[in-house]
Enzyme design. Structure first.
Site, PDB file in Angstrom:
ATOM      1  N   TYR A 189       0.835  -1.215   0.000  1.00 52.79           N
ATOM      2  CA  TYR A 189       0.000   0.000   0.000  1.00 52.79           C
ATOM      3  C   TYR A 189       0.868   1.263   0.000  1.00 52.79           C
ATOM      4  O   TYR A 189       0.605   2.212  -0.759  1.00 52.79           O
ATOM      5  CB  TYR A 189      -0.902  -0.054   1.235  1.00 52.79           C
ATOM      6  CG  TYR A 189      -1.920   1.040   1.335  1.00 52.79           C
ATOM      7  CD1 TYR A 189      -3.025   1.079   0.489  1.00 52.79           C
ATOM      8  CD2 TYR A 189      -1.804   2.032   2.306  1.00 52.79           C
ATOM      9  CE1 TYR A 189      -3.976   2.078   0.598  1.00 52.79           C
ATOM     10  CE2 TYR A 189      -2.758   3.032   2.433  1.00 52.79           C
ATOM     11  CZ  TYR A 189      -3.837   3.046   1.573  1.00 52.79           C
ATOM     12  OH  TYR A 189      -4.778   4.038   1.683  1.00 52.79           O
ATOM     13  N   LYS A 242       0.877   4.028  -3.046  1.00 54.82           N
ATOM     14  CA  LYS A 242       0.430   5.399  -2.752  1.00 54.82           C
ATOM     15  C   LYS A 242       1.533   6.415  -3.046  1.00 54.82           C
ATOM     16  O   LYS A 242       1.252   7.521  -3.520  1.00 54.82           O
ATOM     17  CB  LYS A 242      -0.049   5.497  -1.300  1.00 54.82           C
ATOM     18  CG  LYS A 242      -1.367   4.762  -1.056  1.00 54.82           C
ATOM     19  CD  LYS A 242      -2.451   5.193  -2.042  1.00 54.82           C
ATOM     20  CE  LYS A 242      -3.847   4.815  -1.630  1.00 54.82           C
ATOM     21  NZ  LYS A 242      -4.855   5.164  -2.653  1.00 54.82           N
TER      22      LYS A 242
HETATM   23  N1  LIG Z   1      -9.877   6.166   4.825  1.00 56.18           N
HETATM   24  C1  LIG Z   1      -8.749   6.813   4.920  1.00 56.18           C
HETATM   25  O1  LIG Z   1      -8.415   7.441   5.935  1.00 56.18           O
HETATM   26  C2  LIG Z   1      -7.806   6.829   3.747  1.00 56.18           C
HETATM   27  C3  LIG Z   1      -6.527   7.340   3.967  1.00 56.18           C
HETATM   28  C4  LIG Z   1      -5.652   7.411   2.894  1.00 56.18           C
HETATM   29  C5  LIG Z   1      -6.063   6.982   1.656  1.00 56.18           C
HETATM   30  N2  LIG Z   1      -7.304   6.466   1.483  1.00 56.18           N
HETATM   31  C6  LIG Z   1      -7.652   6.026   0.135  1.00 56.18           C
HETATM   32  O2  LIG Z   1      -8.926   6.522  -0.218  1.00 56.18           O
HETATM   33  C7  LIG Z   1      -9.577   5.572  -1.073  1.00 56.18           C
HETATM   34  C8  LIG Z   1     -10.917   5.185  -0.486  1.00 56.18           C
HETATM   35  O3  LIG Z   1     -10.713   4.671   0.820  1.00 56.18           O
HETATM   36  P1  LIG Z   1     -11.925   4.274   1.766  1.00 56.18           P
HETATM   37  O4  LIG Z   1     -11.443   4.455   3.157  1.00 56.18           O
HETATM   38  O5  LIG Z   1     -13.160   4.953   1.308  1.00 56.18           O
HETATM   39  O6  LIG Z   1     -12.001   2.706   1.462  1.00 56.18           O
HETATM   40  P2  LIG Z   1     -13.234   1.688   1.530  1.00 56.18           P
HETATM   41  O7  LIG Z   1     -12.644   0.345   1.650  1.00 56.18           O
HETATM   42  O8  LIG Z   1     -14.223   2.095   2.561  1.00 56.18           O
HETATM   43  O9  LIG Z   1     -13.927   1.863   0.100  1.00 56.18           O
HETATM   44  C9  LIG Z   1     -13.280   1.436  -1.066  1.00 56.18           C
HETATM   45  C10 LIG Z   1     -14.312   1.177  -2.158  1.00 56.18           C
HETATM   46  O10 LIG Z   1     -13.602   0.755  -3.331  1.00 56.18           O
HETATM   47  C11 LIG Z   1     -14.266  -0.379  -3.862  1.00 56.18           C
HETATM   48  N3  LIG Z   1     -13.303  -1.186  -4.610  1.00 56.18           N
HETATM   49  C12 LIG Z   1     -12.351  -2.013  -4.152  1.00 56.18           C
HETATM   50  N4  LIG Z   1     -11.654  -2.555  -5.168  1.00 56.18           N
HETATM   51  C13 LIG Z   1     -12.198  -2.056  -6.311  1.00 56.18           C
HETATM   52  C14 LIG Z   1     -11.917  -2.217  -7.681  1.00 56.18           C
HETATM   53  N5  LIG Z   1     -10.920  -3.020  -8.125  1.00 56.18           N
HETATM   54  N6  LIG Z   1     -12.672  -1.538  -8.582  1.00 56.18           N
HETATM   55  C15 LIG Z   1     -13.672  -0.728  -8.184  1.00 56.18           C
HETATM   56  N7  LIG Z   1     -13.974  -0.535  -6.875  1.00 56.18           N
HETATM   57  C16 LIG Z   1     -13.250  -1.186  -5.959  1.00 56.18           C
HETATM   58  C17 LIG Z   1     -14.843  -1.096  -2.661  1.00 56.18           C
HETATM   59  O11 LIG Z   1     -15.897  -1.976  -3.024  1.00 56.18           O
HETATM   60  C18 LIG Z   1     -15.297   0.074  -1.787  1.00 56.18           C
HETATM   61  O12 LIG Z   1     -16.614   0.477  -2.110  1.00 56.18           O
HETATM   62  C19 LIG Z   1      -8.595   4.432  -1.263  1.00 56.18           C
HETATM   63  O13 LIG Z   1      -7.806   4.646  -2.400  1.00 56.18           O
HETATM   64  C20 LIG Z   1      -7.752   4.528  -0.013  1.00 56.18           C
HETATM   65  O14 LIG Z   1      -6.502   3.928  -0.193  1.00 56.18           O
HETATM   66  C21 LIG Z   1      -8.182   6.369   2.506  1.00 56.18           C
END
Ligand SMILES: NC(=O)c1ccc[n+]([C@@H]2O[C@H](COP(=O)([O-])OP(=O)(O)OC[C@H]3O[C@@H](n4cnc5c(N)ncnc54)[C@H](O)[C@@H]3O)[C@@H](O)[C@H]2O)c1
Length: 298
Positions: free
Chosen positions: A158, A162
């Site tokens: 990851y 990123k």
């Molecule tokens: N939550 C945080 O604090 C945080 C921090 C840094 C980065 N991020 C990034 O933000 C983004 C969203 O994170 P989140 O917390 O909402 O995650 P989450 O797991 O709650 O949601 C992710 C969504 O992506 C979908 N998904 C997974 N694989 C997929 C694919 N191959 N094609 C299409 N959809 C797919 C899942 O079904 C889900 O609905 C991600 O890229 C994550 O790495 C989140």
């Protein structure tokens, strides 16, 4: 009524079925954009489309995994077939497969690379082709993470993707500038099922889901709020207002907004005729050691 409007614009949001992606899709639609809502989970993608439509917005679902070029093509085709154009791509879909290095399997590594890095690459490429052909500029937003900025225990896969996505956004900002297409990376932090996997935040996430207010300390000091707290940056980056902003990595979460630097040279030394291991050791201790960088969350 905000001066930042997306009336008449069309956006794709990948992984928009829940959490951050859902908040982005809803906020983009509320600002006036028609949204292609992508997710692998059909029920959640359809529910987000229904929610947008009930609020008077326009949205269509594309249920497919990002990664393969075919999905990227299908997303761009859905934007153009349904709404006649494409203005913004928010490449948000993501998964975690956390393991320490010595326990990380090839499958854990490959799935994370395919989803985040290949998924953003194929969607970004298809979007750039469509936007260049349209000839009116465009907006590409990739999603980084503090893990990519600083390293993160248990997240070899990851953290690597990123960091790669920020480098990708900076590269595309160079390549797409002439076409008026901006490329930026957002580094979000928000309470979601993904954050809930971090033991220090599991209980806070449960309280948040139960409807409790997020304490100021977390919003301020940990940059941790709701997914909706991240969405205004996505709306701004998708809008005309940010036309002159490209190649940036911008963090947002809770009450905090952050501009990240490029990795930068903190100190430099010279050794005429080149360096030896002994000379490096001496310079490290005498000059560089005080500036040695700390890995992990800052
Ligand atoms: N939550 C945080 O604090 C945080 C921090 C840094 C980065 N991020 C990034 O933000 C983004 C969203 O994170 P989140 O917390 O909402 O995650 P989450 O797991 O709650 O949601 C992710 C969504 O992506 C979908 N998904 C997974 N694989 C997929 C694919 N191959 N094609 C299409 N959809 C797919 C899942 O079904 C889900 O609905 C991600 O890229 C994550 O790495 C989140």
């Amino acid at each position: 009524m905000s001066a930042v409007t997306l009336d008449g614009r069309v956006a794709i949001v990948t992984g928009a079925g829940r959490s951050l992606g859902r908040a982005y899709a809803i906020a983009l639609a509320a600002a006036g954009a028609a949204v292609v809502v992508n997710d692998v989970d059909a029920d959640s993608a359809n529910a987000v489309v229904a929610e947008i439509e009930e609020a008077g917005g326009r949205a269509t679902a594309v249920v497919a995994p990002v990664g393969p070029a075919e999905t990227a093509d299908a997303l761009v085709a859905a934007a153009i077939d349904s709404y006649g154009r494409l203005d913004a791509l928010i490449a948000n879909a993501g998964v975690l497969r956390d393991r320490v290095l010595w326990k990380m399997g090839d499958d854990d590594f490959d799935l994370v690379v395919d989803t985040h890095l290949r998924g953003s690459f194929t969607c970004g490429r298809a979007a750039a082709v469509a936007m260049k052909e349209q000839g009116e500029g465009g907006r590409i937003v990739l999603i980084g993470s503090p893990a990519g900025q600083f390293g993160s225990f248990g997240q070899t896969n990851y953290a690597a993707v990123k960091a790669g996505l920020v480098a990708m956004a900076r590269t595309w900002s160079l390549e797409l500038a002439r076409a008026g297409i901006t490329a930026n990376a957002v580094v979000p932090t928000a309470l979601s099922p993904m954050t809930a996997t971090i033991p220090a935040y599991t209980e806070l996430y449960e309280r948040f889901v139960a409807g409790e207010e997020i304490p100021h300390e977390f919003r301020h000091d940990h940059a941790l709020g709701s997914p909706e707290d991240v969405a205004p940056l996505i709306v701004w980056l998708a809008s005309e207002a940010s036309a002159d902003v490209t190649g940036q990595a911008i963090g947002i979460g809770g009450d905090r907004l952050t501009l990240y630097a490029h990795p930068t040279a903190l100190d430099t030394a010279y050794h005429d005729g080149g360096w030896t291991p002994d000379a490096i050791d001496e310079t490290w201790r005498a000059q560089f050691a005080d500036n040695a960088q700390i890995s992990g969350p800052q």
